[in-house]
Design a protein around this motif. Structure first.
Motif, PDB file in Angstrom:
ATOM      1  N   ALA A  38       0.751  -1.201   0.076  1.00 11.51           N
ATOM      2  CA  ALA A  38       0.004  -0.055   0.144  1.00 11.51           C
ATOM      3  C   ALA A  38       0.848   1.356  -0.096  1.00 11.51           C
ATOM      4  CB  ALA A  38      -0.791   0.033   1.184  1.00 11.51           C
ATOM      5  N   SER A  39       2.001   1.223   0.862  1.00 14.56           N
ATOM      6  CA  SER A  39       2.798   2.462   0.680  1.00 14.56           C
ATOM      7  C   SER A  39       3.450   2.727  -0.359  1.00 14.56           C
ATOM      8  CB  SER A  39       3.932   2.287   2.067  1.00 14.56           C
ATOM      9  OG  SER A  39       3.319   2.300   3.339  1.00 14.56           O
ATOM     10  N   LEU A  40       3.977   1.268  -1.171  1.00 12.73           N
ATOM     11  CA  LEU A  40       4.657   1.469  -2.345  1.00 12.73           C
ATOM     12  C   LEU A  40       3.694   2.201  -3.471  1.00 12.73           C
ATOM     13  CD1 LEU A  40       7.214   0.965  -4.301  1.00 12.73           C
ATOM     14  CD2 LEU A  40       6.357  -1.234  -4.561  1.00 12.73           C
ATOM     15  N   LEU A  41       2.657   1.828  -3.499  1.00 11.07           N
ATOM     16  CA  LEU A  41       1.635   2.099  -4.439  1.00 11.07           C
ATOM     17  C   LEU A  41       1.263   3.649  -4.167  1.00 11.07           C
ATOM     18  CD1 LEU A  41      -0.461   1.733  -6.544  1.00 11.07           C
ATOM     19  CD2 LEU A  41      -2.325   1.273  -4.875  1.00 11.07           C
ATOM     20  N   PHE A  42       1.347   4.044  -3.074  1.00 11.34           N
ATOM     21  CA  PHE A  42       1.037   5.509  -2.721  1.00 11.34           C
ATOM     22  C   PHE A  42       2.342   6.496  -3.161  1.00 11.34           C
ATOM     23  CE2 PHE A  42       2.003   8.793   0.688  1.00 11.34           C
ATOM     24  CZ  PHE A  42       0.895   9.840   0.401  1.00 11.34           C
ATOM     25  N   VAL A  43       3.588   5.955  -2.883  1.00 12.62           N
ATOM     26  CA  VAL A  43       4.679   6.668  -3.024  1.00 12.62           C
ATOM     27  C   VAL A  43       4.990   6.818  -4.530  1.00 12.62           C
ATOM     28  CG1 VAL A  43       7.475   6.734  -3.008  1.00 12.62           C
ATOM     29  CG2 VAL A  43       5.765   6.171  -0.721  1.00 12.62           C
ATOM     30  N   ARG A  44       4.708   5.737  -5.310  1.00 10.13           N
ATOM     31  CA  ARG A  44       4.669   5.876  -6.690  1.00 10.13           C
ATOM     32  C   ARG A  44       3.963   7.028  -7.190  1.00 10.13           C
ATOM     33  NH1 ARG A  44       4.935  -0.542  -8.633  1.00 10.13           N
ATOM     34  NH2 ARG A  44       7.245  -0.916  -8.159  1.00 10.13           N
ATOM     35  N   ARG A  45       2.587   6.645  -6.594  1.00 13.05           N
ATOM     36  CA  ARG A  45       1.397   7.655  -7.254  1.00 13.05           C
ATOM     37  C   ARG A  45       1.989   9.220  -6.949  1.00 13.05           C
ATOM     38  NH1 ARG A  45      -2.464   7.754 -11.013  1.00 13.05           N
ATOM     39  NH2 ARG A  45      -4.097   9.278 -10.158  1.00 13.05           N
ATOM     40  N   ILE A  46       2.067   9.579  -5.615  1.00 12.12           N
ATOM     41  CA  ILE A  46       2.634  11.060  -5.573  1.00 12.12           C
ATOM     42  C   ILE A  46       3.688  11.314  -6.029  1.00 12.12           C
ATOM     43  CG2 ILE A  46       1.267  10.905  -3.199  1.00 12.12           C
ATOM     44  CD1 ILE A  46       4.068  11.070  -1.809  1.00 12.12           C
ATOM     45  N   TYR A  47       4.701  10.776  -6.469  1.00  4.12           N
ATOM     46  CA  TYR A  47       5.953  11.129  -7.207  1.00  4.12           C
ATOM     47  C   TYR A  47       5.718  11.324  -8.505  1.00  4.12           C
ATOM     48  CZ  TYR A  47       8.730  11.542  -2.817  1.00  4.12           C
ATOM     49  OH  TYR A  47       9.358  11.864  -1.660  1.00  4.12           O
ATOM     50  N   HIS A  48       4.842  10.302  -9.053  1.00  2.35           N
ATOM     51  CA  HIS A  48       4.361  10.311 -10.352  1.00  2.35           C
ATOM     52  C   HIS A  48       3.529  11.666 -10.782  1.00  2.35           C
ATOM     53  CE1 HIS A  48       3.419   9.105 -14.397  1.00  2.35           C
ATOM     54  NE2 HIS A  48       2.070   9.336 -14.206  1.00  2.35           N
ATOM     55  N   ALA A  49       2.853  11.941  -9.738  1.00  4.28           N
ATOM     56  CA  ALA A  49       1.859  13.342  -9.826  1.00  4.28           C
ATOM     57  C   ALA A  49       2.595  14.461  -9.594  1.00  4.28           C
ATOM     58  CB  ALA A  49       0.843  13.506  -8.891  1.00  4.28           C
TER      59      ALA A  49
END
Length: 587
Positions: free
Chosen positions: A572-583
Motif C-alpha cells: 500500500a505504501s509503495l503504491l502511494f509513493v509511486r502515485r504521489i511522485y508520479h503526480a
C-alpha cells in the motif's frame, strides 16, 4: 527416477484424499453402521488428547484402527472399532457391551480422568459425538464428611435422527442414574450398557451439519458478532474520513507549491518532494526484504484459498481432518507464489540475489513452524498424546515438501526473475543518501508500530476472541462469512494506516520507509499475541503439554499475520509513493 515419480504421485493422492464434500451414505433398516471411538482428553485442554483405549473401556478382541488421511493425523484423530452395535433405525434398550474387570491401576486411571473432566469422542457415519466419562460429587452434596466421591458412568444413551435411508444426527448422553462409585485400592467388576433411540425427521440431508453451528451461536454470540462488525466499520469509516481530508488538503497544497515557478529550484522543493532522489533507493538487506514480501504474499494467497474452500463447502464444522489438510495443501501449492513474488521484486534492483531471496521466502515461515512442530511432537510423544505424529506421517510431509514445494518455489523464482516488471518510479539521482534529520519520538519506528498496530487490533479484537475460543475450545463461535469481512476490514485498515504514516514520515524528509512500512503493518500481530496470552490466563487450560501447544501454535499464527500484514502495508505504501511522485513529476 521412476521410483521418485511413483512416490510423488502416491503422496499427492494421499494429500488430496480428504477433499471430497459431504459423503451421502445410504442404509436399509437393520444395516450395520460402524461406530468408531476416537480419543479422550480433558475438557479444558483441547490439545491434550489420548487414544480411547488408554482407559479400560470395553474393547474388541482385535482393535482395528481406521486408516486415516494426513489431516486426521495432524488433527490428533485415532479412530478404532468398538463393541457398540448401532444398526440403522433399530432401537435398543439396556444392551450389554461387556462385563469389565478393573484392577487397581485401571481404577486409578478412571479416577484421574474423572477429576480432570475427561470426555470421549466418537464418530458415527462421519458425525462426531461426545460424552463425559464420569462425575464428581463434592463433600457438601454427599453429606457424609468423607470427602468427594467419584462416579463412573456405565450407561450411554444414543439418540439418532434419520430421513429415509440416511443418518442426519446423533448424540450421546451418559445417564447419571447408571453410575458406579469407584475408589482406589480395590478391584471392581462393572457392567457397561447402552441404549439407542431412533426417530425419523424430514430435515434434508444437506442440512445435517447445521446443527453444529446452531449449537454454538447463542443470542449473546450474535450480539458479539454484531458489535464486532459495527465496531470495525465505525473505525474504518472514521479513518477513511480522516485520511481523505488529510490527502485532499495537504497533498493538493504540496502539488500546487511544486508547480509554482521560482528563481531557484531548491525553493520549491519542500517536505516529501525534497527527497525525490532518495525515496526509491534500494532497501537494506534486499534478499531478506524480498523474502518477507514473497512469504507474506504466499500466506495471503493461502488464506484466500481457504476462504474459497469454506464457501464452496469443502471446509465445514467438524469436517474431520479437512482443515489441516487444506492448510497444508494450500501452503505447498502456493510456494510458487512465494518464489515468484520474492525474485521478481529482488530482480528489479539487482541482477544477483534473487535465488537467495526465493530460498529465504520458502524457509522464512516454514522453518520456524517446522522447528516448533518438532519440539511439540517430542513433547506429545513423551506424554503419549495423539498429537504426536507417527514417523510415516513425518516422512510423507518431508517427501511432499521436497518433491512438490521446493520445485514450485524454484519454478516461481525463475519466472519472477525472467518476467519481472520494472520499477515504475523516478530513478535514484543522488549517489549518497541524504542525511535524515533528527526526529521526534512519535515519528520514530516504535511509536509508528504502536499506532499502526493498535487501531487494526481494536477493530478485530472481538472477533479475535471468538476465533481463539473456536481454536482452543469445542464449539463453533464464528462463521466463514464473518471471518472474511473481518479479514477484509483488517487488510483495509492496515493499508490505510500505512499510507497515512508513510506520508507523515516523508513529510519530515525521512526517506527510510521500506522496512518501517513492513514493521508498522505487521505490528498488529504483536497485539494479537499479547491478547492470546491474556486469553490463555482467562481460560481453564493448564499443564505443560497444553501450555506448550498453545504458545507454540499461537506464536506461529501471529508470526504468519505479521508477514501477511507487513506485506500488505508495504504494498500500500509503495503504491502511494509511486502515485504521489508520479503526480509531482507530471506537475
Amino acid at each position: 527416477m521412476g521410483t521418485l515419480k511413483l512416490l510423488f504421485i502416491t503422496n499427492l493422492l494421499l494429500l488430496l484424499r480428504p477433499i471430497p464434500l459431504h459423503s451421502a451414505n445410504t442404509y436399509n433398516v437393520g444395516d450395520p453402521v460402524t461406530l468408531f471411538v476416537n480419543k479422550i482428553g480433558p475438557l479444558h485442554n483441547p490439545s491434550e488428547t489420548y487414544q480411547y483405549y488408554e482407559l479400560a473401556f470395553c474393547r474388541p478382541d482385535q482393535v482395528v484402527k481406521k486408516k486415516e488421511n494426513l489431516g486426521e493425523v495432524l488433527n490428533g484423530d485415532r479412530l478404532a472399532n468398538s463393541l457398540y452395535k448401532l444398526d440403522f433405525a433399530v432401537n435398543k434398550t439396556q444392551a450389554v457391551i461387556c462385563q469389565q474387570k478393573l484392577n487397581r491401576v485401571d481404577i486409578a486411571k478412571f479416577k484421574d480422568a474423572i477429576i480432570n473432566d475427561f470426555y470421549y469422542q466418537m464418530y458415527y457415519d462421519d458425525l462426531p459425538l461426545w460424552a463425559f466419562i464420569g462425575k464428581v460429587e463434592d463433600e457438601s452434596l454427599t453429606g457424609d464428611n468423607k470427602g468427594p466421591k467419584y462416579f463412573l458412568f456405565t450407561h450411554v444413551q444414543f439418540n439418532a435422527l434419520y430421513n429415509g435411508n440416511q443418518v442426519l444426527e446423533i448424540s450421546a448422553f451418559c445417564d447419571p442414574s447408571h453410575v458406579v462409585e469407584i475408589a482406589e485400592g480395590v478391584d471392581m467388576e462393572i457392567k457397561f450398557t447402552y441404549s439407542v433411540l431412533w426417530n425419523g425427521v424430514s430435515t434434508p440431508y444437506e442440512n445435517r451439519m447445521d446443527r453444529y453451528s446452531r449449537a454454538s451461536l447463542q443470542p449473546i454470540i450474535h450480539k458479539t458478532h454484531w458489535f464486532s462488525f459495527i465496531n470495525s466499520t465505525v473505525i474504518l469509516i472514521l479513518l477513511m474520513g480522516l485520511l481523505t481530508v488529510l490527502f485532499m488538503r495537504h497533498l493538493k497544497n504540496d502539488l500546487r507549491k511544486w508547480s509554482i515557478g521560482g528563481d531557484e529550484e531548491e525553493e520549491k522543493e519542500v517536505g516529501w518532494k525534497y527527497i525525490h532522489g532518495d525515496i526509491f533507493r534500494c532497501p537494506s538487506n534486499l534478499p531478506l526484504f524480498s523474502a518477507v514480501l514473497g512469504c507474506g504474499t504466499q500466506l495471503v494467497t493461502m488464506v484466500a484459498i481457504l476462504f474459497i474452500l469454506a464457501f464452496i463447502g469443502v471446509i465445514y464444522p467438524y469436517s474431520r481432518g479437512t482443515l489441516p489438510s487444506s492448510i497444508f495443501i494450500a501452503y505447498i501449492l502456493t510456494s510458487a507464489v512465494a518464489g515468484y513474488s520474492s525474485s521478481s521484486f529482488c530482480s528489479q534492483y539487482a541482477e544477483i540475489g534473487w535465488r537467495r531471496s526465493a530460498l529465504l521466502a520458502g524457509l522464512l515461515f516454514f522453518s520456524p513452524f517446522l522447528f516448533t512442530g518438532f519440539i511439540l511432537n517430542i513433547l506429545a510423544s513423551s506424554f503419549g498424546a495423539t498429537r504426536a505424529l507417527p514417523l510415516g506421517t513425518i516422512f510423507v510431509i518431508f517427501l511432499v515438501y521436497t518433491f512438490v514445494s521446493i520445485p514450485l518455489l524454484i519454478l516461481g523464482g525463475v519466472f519472477g526473475h525472467r518476467y519481472n516488471s520494472d520499477l515504475q518510479s523516478s530513478p535514484v539521482t543522488k549517489k549518497c543518501p541524504r542525511e535524515i534529520p533528527s526526529l521526534s519520538f512519535y515519528r520514530k519506528t516504535p511509536a509508528q508500530m504502536f499506532l499502526g498496530g493498535l487501531l487494526p487490533f481494536c477493530a478485530i479484537a472481538p472477533e479475535l476472541h471468538n476465533l481463539c475460543a473456536t481454536i482452543w475450545g469445542h464449539k463453533i463461535y464464528t462463521s466463514p462469512g464473518i471471518l472474511l469481512v473481518t479479514f477484509i476490514i483488517l487488510i483495509i485498515l492496515t493499508a490505510m494506516l500505512s499510507v497515512g504514516l508513510t506520508y507523515f514520515q516523508l513529510a519530515v524528509e525521512d526517506h527510510d520507509w521500506w522496512w518501517r512500512s513492513v514493521l508498522r503493518g505487521g505490528s498488529t500481530a504483536l497485539f494479537m499475541f499479547c491478547y492470546c496470552i491474556y486469553f490463555y490466563f482467562k481460560s481453564n487450560m493448564s499443564g505443560i503439554l497444553q501450555t506448550s501447544f498453545f504458545l507454540g501454535y499461537s506464536t506461529c499464527m501471529c508470526y504468519a499475520f505479521f508477514l501477511m500484514l507487513g506485506t500488505v502495508s508495504f504494498q500500500a505504501s509503495l503504491l502511494f509513493v509511486r502515485r504521489i511522485y508520479h503526480a509531482a513529476k507530471s506537475e
